[in-house]
Design a protein around this motif. Structure first.
Motif, PDB file in Angstrom:
ATOM      1  N   SER A  93     -61.584 -36.585  27.552  1.00  0.00           N
ATOM      2  CA  SER A  93     -61.110 -35.394  28.273  1.00  0.00           C
ATOM      3  C   SER A  93     -59.939 -34.709  27.590  1.00  0.00           C
ATOM      4  O   SER A  93     -59.060 -34.165  28.253  1.00  0.00           O
ATOM      5  N   ARG A  94     -59.900 -34.769  26.285  1.00  0.00           N
ATOM      6  CA  ARG A  94     -58.872 -34.076  25.509  1.00  0.00           C
ATOM      7  C   ARG A  94     -59.561 -33.072  24.591  1.00  0.00           C
ATOM      8  O   ARG A  94     -60.775 -33.051  24.473  1.00  0.00           O
ATOM      9  N   SER A  95     -58.789 -32.281  23.905  1.00  0.00           N
ATOM     10  CA  SER A  95     -59.365 -31.281  23.008  1.00  0.00           C
ATOM     11  C   SER A  95     -59.236 -31.748  21.559  1.00  0.00           C
ATOM     12  O   SER A  95     -58.194 -31.588  20.937  1.00  0.00           O
ATOM     13  N   GLY A  96     -60.272 -32.340  21.049  1.00  0.00           N
ATOM     14  CA  GLY A  96     -60.306 -32.730  19.642  1.00  0.00           C
ATOM     15  C   GLY A  96     -60.696 -31.529  18.802  1.00  0.00           C
ATOM     16  O   GLY A  96     -61.670 -30.845  19.112  1.00  0.00           O
ATOM     17  N   ARG A  97     -59.916 -31.240  17.781  1.00  0.00           N
ATOM     18  CA  ARG A  97     -60.161 -30.050  16.966  1.00  0.00           C
ATOM     19  C   ARG A  97     -60.104 -30.388  15.471  1.00  0.00           C
ATOM     20  O   ARG A  97     -59.258 -31.160  15.028  1.00  0.00           O
ATOM     21  N   LEU A  98     -60.975 -29.741  14.721  1.00  0.00           N
ATOM     22  CA  LEU A  98     -60.951 -29.862  13.270  1.00  0.00           C
ATOM     23  C   LEU A  98     -59.619 -29.341  12.733  1.00  0.00           C
ATOM     24  O   LEU A  98     -59.068 -29.897  11.778  1.00  0.00           O
ATOM     25  N   LEU A  99     -59.093 -28.311  13.348  1.00  0.00           N
ATOM     26  CA  LEU A  99     -57.797 -27.760  12.948  1.00  0.00           C
ATOM     27  C   LEU A  99     -56.700 -28.825  13.024  1.00  0.00           C
ATOM     28  O   LEU A  99     -55.826 -28.891  12.156  1.00  0.00           O
ATOM     29  N   ASP A 100     -56.767 -29.683  14.041  1.00  0.00           N
ATOM     30  CA  ASP A 100     -55.770 -30.742  14.180  1.00  0.00           C
ATOM     31  C   ASP A 100     -55.871 -31.765  13.046  1.00  0.00           C
ATOM     32  O   ASP A 100     -54.871 -32.357  12.653  1.00  0.00           O
ATOM     33  N   VAL A 101     -57.080 -31.959  12.523  1.00  0.00           N
ATOM     34  CA  VAL A 101     -57.234 -32.827  11.347  1.00  0.00           C
ATOM     35  C   VAL A 101     -56.413 -32.229  10.204  1.00  0.00           C
ATOM     36  O   VAL A 101     -55.766 -32.963   9.445  1.00  0.00           O
ATOM     37  N   GLY A 102     -56.401 -30.921  10.097  1.00  0.00           N
ATOM     38  CA  GLY A 102     -55.597 -30.247   9.077  1.00  0.00           C
ATOM     39  C   GLY A 102     -54.115 -30.511   9.246  1.00  0.00           C
ATOM     40  O   GLY A 102     -53.399 -30.760   8.267  1.00  0.00           O
ATOM     41  N   TYR A 103     -53.631 -30.483  10.501  1.00  0.00           N
ATOM     42  CA  TYR A 103     -52.216 -30.792  10.745  1.00  0.00           C
ATOM     43  C   TYR A 103     -51.916 -32.240  10.370  1.00  0.00           C
ATOM     44  O   TYR A 103     -50.858 -32.542   9.811  1.00  0.00           O
ATOM     45  N   ASP A 104     -52.846 -33.140  10.692  1.00  0.00           N
ATOM     46  CA  ASP A 104     -52.678 -34.547  10.355  1.00  0.00           C
ATOM     47  C   ASP A 104     -52.606 -34.740   8.842  1.00  0.00           C
ATOM     48  O   ASP A 104     -51.721 -35.430   8.323  1.00  0.00           O
ATOM     49  N   VAL A 105     -53.533 -34.102   8.132  1.00  0.00           N
ATOM     50  CA  VAL A 105     -53.585 -34.217   6.673  1.00  0.00           C
ATOM     51  C   VAL A 105     -52.340 -33.592   6.044  1.00  0.00           C
ATOM     52  O   VAL A 105     -51.842 -34.073   5.016  1.00  0.00           O
ATOM     53  N   ALA A 106     -51.802 -32.555   6.662  1.00  0.00           N
ATOM     54  CA  ALA A 106     -50.563 -31.946   6.141  1.00  0.00           C
ATOM     55  C   ALA A 106     -49.418 -32.955   6.181  1.00  0.00           C
ATOM     56  O   ALA A 106     -48.592 -32.998   5.258  1.00  0.00           O
ATOM     57  N   GLY A 107     -49.354 -33.775   7.222  1.00  0.00           N
ATOM     58  CA  GLY A 107     -48.335 -34.832   7.283  1.00  0.00           C
ATOM     59  C   GLY A 107     -48.523 -35.838   6.165  1.00  0.00           C
ATOM     60  O   GLY A 107     -47.562 -36.280   5.530  1.00  0.00           O
ATOM     61  N   LEU A 108     -49.761 -36.202   5.904  1.00  0.00           N
ATOM     62  CA  LEU A 108     -50.082 -37.108   4.794  1.00  0.00           C
ATOM     63  C   LEU A 108     -49.649 -36.500   3.463  1.00  0.00           C
ATOM     64  O   LEU A 108     -49.003 -37.162   2.640  1.00  0.00           O
ATOM     65  N   ILE A 109     -49.986 -35.231   3.254  1.00  0.00           N
ATOM     66  CA  ILE A 109     -49.652 -34.561   1.989  1.00  0.00           C
ATOM     67  C   ILE A 109     -48.139 -34.474   1.808  1.00  0.00           C
ATOM     68  O   ILE A 109     -47.632 -34.682   0.695  1.00  0.00           O
ATOM     69  N   LEU A 110     -47.408 -34.177   2.876  1.00  0.00           N
ATOM     70  CA  LEU A 110     -45.950 -34.122   2.747  1.00  0.00           C
ATOM     71  C   LEU A 110     -45.399 -35.477   2.319  1.00  0.00           C
ATOM     72  O   LEU A 110     -44.518 -35.549   1.462  1.00  0.00           O
TER      73      LEU A 110
END
Length: 147
Positions: free
Chosen positions: A104-121
Motif C-alpha cells: 500500500s505504498r507508492s513504488g516508483r522507478l523515479l525513486d530508484v533514481g534517487y536511491d542510485v544517486a545516493g550510491l553514486i555520491l
C-alpha cells in the motif's frame, strides 16, 4: 560482524519501506503493514515530479538519497568490492520500490533514481578521498626524499 551490521541496516530499511504510513511510524511509532495481493504494477512507472514543490515530498526523496548513501557505505565497508556494492545497492533499490507496491505504498522507478544517486555520491566522495590520500602520499614522499 560487518555483515551483521549491514543486514541489520537492511532490515531497518525494509521496516521503513513496508510500513503503510511512514509518517505514523515516525510521529507515533506505529507500525502497520497492509499487504495488497494484486497491486497496479503500472504505478511503478508513474512520474510524480509535480510534487517537487511539496516539502514532504522533498524530505522523502532526500531520505531515499541518504539511506542509499549509507547503504553503499556499509556495503563497501563490509565487502570491499565495488561491483558487489553497486549490484546489491541497485538491486535493493528496485526490490524495495516494487515491494512498496505490495504494501500500500507508492513504488516508483523515479525513486530508484534517487536511491542510485545516493550510491553514486558515495562512490564519488570515496574516489575523491582516495585521490587526495594518493596525492598527499606523493607530496609527503617527495618531501622526505629531498631532505
Amino acid at each position: 560482524m560487518k555483515i551483521f551490521v549491514v543486514m541489520l541496516y537492511i532490515g531497518i530499511l525494509l521496516m521503513f519501506i513496508c510500513t503503510e504510513s511512514l509518517f505514523l511510524f515516525i510521529t507515533e511509532q506505529e507500525l502497520h503493514f497492509q499487504f495488497t495481493r494484486h497491486p497496479n504494477l503500472a504505478d511503478f512507472f508513474l512520474n510524480d515530479l509535480r510534487s517537487l514543490y511539496d516539502i514532504t515530498y522533498v524530505i522523502q526523496k532526500l531520505g531515499h538519497f541518504i539511506c542509499f548513501f549509507f547503504l553503499a557505505m556499509l556495503l563497501y565497508w563490509a565487502l570491499q568490492r565495488w561491483l558487489l556494492v553497486v549490484l546489491i545497492s541497485v538491486g535493493f533499490a528496485f526490490l524495495t520500490e516494487v515491494a512498496q507496491l505490495f504494501f500500500s505504498r507508492s513504488g516508483r522507478l523515479l525513486d530508484v533514481g534517487y536511491d542510485v544517486a545516493g550510491l553514486i555520491l558515495f562512490i564519488l566522495l570515496y574516489m575523491c578521498y582516495r585521490f587526495v590520500e594518493w596525492l598527499y602520499s606523493k607530496v609527503f614522499t617527495s618531501e622526505v626524499r629531498r631532505h
